[in-house]
Enzyme design. Structure first.
Site, PDB file in Angstrom:
ATOM      1  N   LYS A  16       0.807  -1.145   0.055  1.00  0.00           N
ATOM      2  CA  LYS A  16      -0.078   0.133   0.009  1.00  0.00           C
ATOM      3  C   LYS A  16       0.891   1.147   0.047  1.00  0.00           C
ATOM      4  CE  LYS A  16      -2.277  -1.044   3.833  1.00  0.00           C
ATOM      5  NZ  LYS A  16      -1.614  -2.295   4.111  1.00  0.00           N
ATOM      6  N   ARG A 130      11.636  -7.094   4.862  1.00  0.00           N
ATOM      7  CA  ARG A 130      11.457  -5.647   4.995  1.00  0.00           C
ATOM      8  C   ARG A 130      11.996  -5.450   6.518  1.00  0.00           C
ATOM      9  NH1 ARG A 130       5.958  -2.294   4.572  1.00  0.00           N
ATOM     10  NH2 ARG A 130       5.627  -3.030   6.727  1.00  0.00           N
ATOM     11  N   ARG A 136      12.368  -2.533  11.835  1.00  0.00           N
ATOM     12  CA  ARG A 136      11.077  -1.826  12.471  1.00  0.00           C
ATOM     13  C   ARG A 136      10.821  -2.693  13.454  1.00  0.00           C
ATOM     14  NH1 ARG A 136       6.275  -0.188   8.486  1.00  0.00           N
ATOM     15  NH2 ARG A 136       5.102  -1.477  10.105  1.00  0.00           N
ATOM     16  N   ARG A 147      -0.337  -9.451  13.239  1.00  0.00           N
ATOM     17  CA  ARG A 147      -0.608  -8.123  12.202  1.00  0.00           C
ATOM     18  C   ARG A 147      -1.699  -8.674  11.161  1.00  0.00           C
ATOM     19  NH1 ARG A 147       4.529  -5.592  10.796  1.00  0.00           N
ATOM     20  NH2 ARG A 147       3.107  -3.971   9.417  1.00  0.00           N
TER      21      ARG A 147
HETATM   22  P1  AMP Z   1       1.296   0.311   9.246  1.00  0.00           P
HETATM   23  O1  AMP Z   1       2.481   1.116   9.013  1.00  0.00           O
HETATM   24  O2  AMP Z   1      -0.021   0.956   8.531  1.00  0.00           O
HETATM   25  O3  AMP Z   1       1.343  -1.147   8.936  1.00  0.00           O
HETATM   26  O4  AMP Z   1       0.988   0.544  10.792  1.00  0.00           O
HETATM   27  C1  AMP Z   1       1.783   0.168  11.875  1.00  0.00           C
HETATM   28  C2  AMP Z   1       1.126  -0.073  13.183  1.00  0.00           C
HETATM   29  O5  AMP Z   1       0.586   1.129  13.689  1.00  0.00           O
HETATM   30  C3  AMP Z   1      -0.077  -0.849  13.001  1.00  0.00           C
HETATM   31  O6  AMP Z   1       0.485  -2.368  13.248  1.00  0.00           O
HETATM   32  C4  AMP Z   1      -0.946  -0.499  14.305  1.00  0.00           C
HETATM   33  O7  AMP Z   1      -0.356  -0.946  15.511  1.00  0.00           O
HETATM   34  C5  AMP Z   1      -0.561   1.044  14.190  1.00  0.00           C
HETATM   35  N1  AMP Z   1      -1.703   1.601  13.326  1.00  0.00           N
HETATM   36  C6  AMP Z   1      -1.632   2.128  12.096  1.00  0.00           C
HETATM   37  N2  AMP Z   1      -2.521   2.603  11.583  1.00  0.00           N
HETATM   38  C7  AMP Z   1      -3.823   2.163  12.484  1.00  0.00           C
HETATM   39  C8  AMP Z   1      -5.168   2.224  12.531  1.00  0.00           C
HETATM   40  N3  AMP Z   1      -5.707   2.872  11.697  1.00  0.00           N
HETATM   41  N4  AMP Z   1      -5.786   1.916  13.605  1.00  0.00           N
HETATM   42  C9  AMP Z   1      -5.279   1.373  14.618  1.00  0.00           C
HETATM   43  N5  AMP Z   1      -3.868   1.051  14.491  1.00  0.00           N
HETATM   44  C10 AMP Z   1      -2.953   1.607  13.433  1.00  0.00           C
END
Ligand code: AMP
Length: 190
Positions: A16, A130, A136, A147
């Site tokens: 994404k 990654r 990370r 996740r």
């Molecule tokens: P991402 O980089 O989008 O995969 O987000 C990394 C982490 O941030 C996720 O695993 C969640 O812990 C938190 N996170 C990001 N966006 C959201 C969301 N819309 N709702 C809840 N947690 C979020």
């Protein structure tokens, strides 16, 4: 007309972020990634960052109340008036409902939801790679599996949510970045 108020949906590691960056270049509209914003908050040690970190490190969702506030503040900025690419928000039905209410309030409206459909085992492999490159703290095998399961339980139902509103386009998310970008461009047209 091409949609410019866009939501990208898909499991973690589906690409994404990469595709959102392409759309930023092409349309000159901002990418709104709650994950990026939360990581910045963690790095800066803000109250929101401190609250979010424990959830993020486990691969759990940060509470809706926190994330909705972060997303609302960003979406209300002037540069999002003509379009935006939501990447990683909403992730729950409550967040999607909050988004509907917010967009309505600021006289805006989501125009298309693009869901990237991927082979999940391939995606897990991509995430592990990654993790090695970016280091990370939420990228280890256990967290990645969590996740993915959180995606299934909480986020995948949004495909139905946006299908019912006639906004959903499911796009094959496997293949080269260029090919996927072409498919997304097609999905954003009328
Ligand atoms: P991402 O980089 O989008 O995969 O987000 C990394 C982490 O941030 C996720 O695993 C969640 O812990 C938190 N996170 C990001 N966006 C959201 C969301 N819309 N709702 C809840 N947690 C979020």
């Amino acid at each position: 007309m091409t949609a410019t108020r866009i939501l990208l949906l898909g499991p973690p590691g589906a690409g994404k972020g990469t595709q959102a960056e392409r759309l930023v270049e092409e349309f000159g509209i901002p990418q709104i990634s709650t994950g990026d914003m939360l990581r910045t908050a963690v790095a800066e040690g803000t109250d929101i960052g401190r609250e979010a970190k424990t959830y993020m490190d486990r691969g759990d969702l940060v509470p809706d109340s926190v994330v909705i506030g972060v997303a609302e503040e960003r979406l209300s900025k002037a540069d999002a008036a003509e379009g935006f690419i939501l990447d990683g928000f909403p992730r729950t039905t409550a967040q999607a409902q909050a988004l509907d209410i917010l967009l309505d309030r600021i006289g805006s409206k989501l125009e298309r939801c693009v869901a990237l459909v991927v082979d999940e085992e391939a995606v897990v492999k991509r995430l592990l790679k990654r993790a090695e490159i970016e280091g990370r703290s939420d990228d280890n095998e256990e967290t990645i599996r969590n996740r993915m399961s959180v995606y299934h339980d909480s986020t995948k139902p949004l495909i139905e949510y946006y299908s019912e509103r006639g906004l959903m386009a499911e796009v094959d998310g496997m293949g080269s970045v260029d090919d996927i970008a072409d498919r997304i461009r097609e999905a954003l047209g009328d």
